[in-house]
Scaffold this motif. Structure first.
Motif, PDB file in Angstrom:
ATOM      1  N   ASN A  81       0.551  -1.456  -0.062  1.00  0.00           N
ATOM      2  CA  ASN A  81      -0.355  -0.068   0.273  1.00  0.00           C
ATOM      3  C   ASN A  81       0.989   1.187   0.249  1.00  0.00           C
ATOM      4  O   ASN A  81       0.290   2.252  -0.077  1.00  0.00           O
ATOM      5  N   ASN A  82       2.412   1.360   1.035  1.00  0.00           N
ATOM      6  CA  ASN A  82       2.907   2.278   0.627  1.00  0.00           C
ATOM      7  C   ASN A  82       2.034   3.944   1.317  1.00  0.00           C
ATOM      8  O   ASN A  82       2.533   4.293   0.896  1.00  0.00           O
ATOM      9  N   GLU A  83       1.557   3.454   2.863  1.00  0.00           N
ATOM     10  CA  GLU A  83       0.455   4.488   3.290  1.00  0.00           C
ATOM     11  C   GLU A  83       1.626   4.554   4.126  1.00  0.00           C
ATOM     12  O   GLU A  83       1.920   3.364   5.020  1.00  0.00           O
ATOM     13  N   VAL A  91       0.358   4.562   7.967  1.00  0.00           N
ATOM     14  CA  VAL A  91      -0.387   3.594   8.807  1.00  0.00           C
ATOM     15  C   VAL A  91      -0.474   4.386  10.400  1.00  0.00           C
ATOM     16  O   VAL A  91       1.037   3.531  10.085  1.00  0.00           O
TER      17      VAL A  91
END
Length: 404
Positions: free
Chosen positions: A353-355, A357
């Motif tokens: 996802n490369n996010e 969190v």
């Protein structure tokens, strides 16, 4: 003025008299008169009075101890009345009365090896090894609880050697002794008693046993003892300092200095065939700590990898069957590898996802499945089964067989 006393032999009164004469505060005769009459102009640094007219001369104490006890007396006495109570027993001093400052310095370096806190390892947390635990209780726990029975021929064991493959629980047994037994525990390794200065190594060994007798009942744990006292002679390239260290250790364990104080030596090694024969004789019980049996392995897996529900139990029978020859440390690695499988799947999703969190919004790690256990068994190999036959041979030659 008389010759100055030796630096290591100064008492508090000698130091006080020398200081006053040197700097001209008082005359030496006045100081001597004050000492003889037991007065110090309201200062009780040289004489202790408990308010009942009894005067205790403390000139035999060292200067450092004099200053320490002086500060304690100031806080404990008020108008001749003790604030801590008359029935309180005096606490045992941390160090015995050594003759020289050099010996005291060596003792202070060994004091750091006393286990202060509890390692928090109970007998019940060690799976299997019932024979080793029973012998340790006989040697350490029972003589303290029932000293009446352990006299004469039944005097407690003075030394036990725990030998076996690495990772089978020898150090865990020592931690259990430190936790469960009410003794002063010395955790000694080669770095504790080996010094670069000539003659200090054997002095450290002597001071170690003096401290152990002073704090008796006490336990001296020599981890990896083969690094300290390997075999002597036989054409080996042995240094003179190493031989003196070994000789002093043998003398302290069983020589003319042996006393009635309960000082128990617990040694552990992975290479018992490297030990000197004289040390084997002094370690009266030599116990093999073997690789865990199927019952012990199953108990380890059930504790480290508990099943979430009764319907979805992990394949413990498969784990026990495929871990023959594994040590306790290897079994822990198998459990850790199985627990890493669901975490790896979760990390792969998060990396895709490369996010970023927030920490409180991170998803939970999934449960461990049967396929994770099978993968862990494929990825883990035993590390302690190669020399199993050598331990069995040494046990048959020198080991203490247990009669059930």
């Amino acid at each position: 003025m008389a010759d100055e006393p030796s630096l290591t032999r100064w008492s508090f009164q000698e130091f006080k008299m020398f200081y006053d004469v040197k700097f001209g505060k008082k005359k030496a005769t006045d100081t001597k008169d004050e000492v003889a009459n037991g007065h110090s102009n309201g200062n009780s640094s040289g004489v202790t009075s408990n308010g009942s007219g009894h005067v205790k001369n403390t000139s035999e104490l060292a200067i450092y101890e004099q200053y320490q006890s002086q500060g304690q007396r100031r806080s404990a006495h008020s108008n001749g009345v003790s604030t801590t109570g008359f029935d309180e027993k005096p606490q045992r001093s941390l160090l015995p009365a050594f003759e020289s400052a050099e010996t005291r310095t060596l003792a202070e370096s060994l004091i750091r090896d006393i286990i202060r806190g509890s390692p928090d390892v109970k007998w019940e947390s060690i799976k299997g090894l019932e024979n080793a635990k029973r012998l340790l209780k006989e040697a350490v726990v029972m003589p303290i609880k029932y000293p009446k029975y352990f006299t004469g021929l039944l005097s407690p064991w003075k030394g036990i050697l725990l030998f076996g493959p690495p990772g089978t629980g020898k150090t865990m047994l020592a931690k259990a002794v430190a936790t469960e037994c009410n003794t002063t525990f010395f955790n000694i390794s080669a770095s504790s008693v080996v010094s670069k200065w000539r003659g200090d190594s054997e002095k450290l060994v002597k001071v170690l046993f003096e401290l152990a007798r002073h704090h008796a009942p006490s336990t001296i744990f020599l981890d990896e003892i083969d690094a300290i006292i390997s075999q002597r002679g036989e054409g080996r390239s042995e240094h003179e300092a190493s031989r003196r260290l070994k000789t002093e250790l043998l003398i302290q364990m069983d020589g003319l200095t042996r006393s009635d104080e309960l000082v128990f030596v617990l040694a552990a090694t992975n290479l018992p065939w490297e030990l000197d024969a004289a040390m084997l004789r002094r370690l009266e019980k030599r116990i093999l700590v073997p690789l865990p049996e199927p019952e012990a392995r199953r108990a380890m897996f059930e504790e480290l990898l508990p099943s979430l529900t009764d319907e979805e139990k992990l394949p413990y029978d498969l784990l026990v069957e495929n871990t023959e020859g594994f040590s306790g440390s290897d079994i822990r690695l198998v459990c850790k590898e199985a627990a890493m499988q669901p975490l790896r799947r979760l990390m792969a999703v998060l990396e895709e996802n490369n996010e970023v969190v927030p920490e409180d919004e991170l998803p939970k790690v999934g449960p461990i499945g049967n396929e994770d256990v099978e993968m862990a068994l494929k990825n883990t190999r035993p590390s302690a089964h190669l020399h199993a036959h050598r331990y069995d041979k040494f046990n048959s030659d020198y080991g203490s067989q247990i009669v059930q």
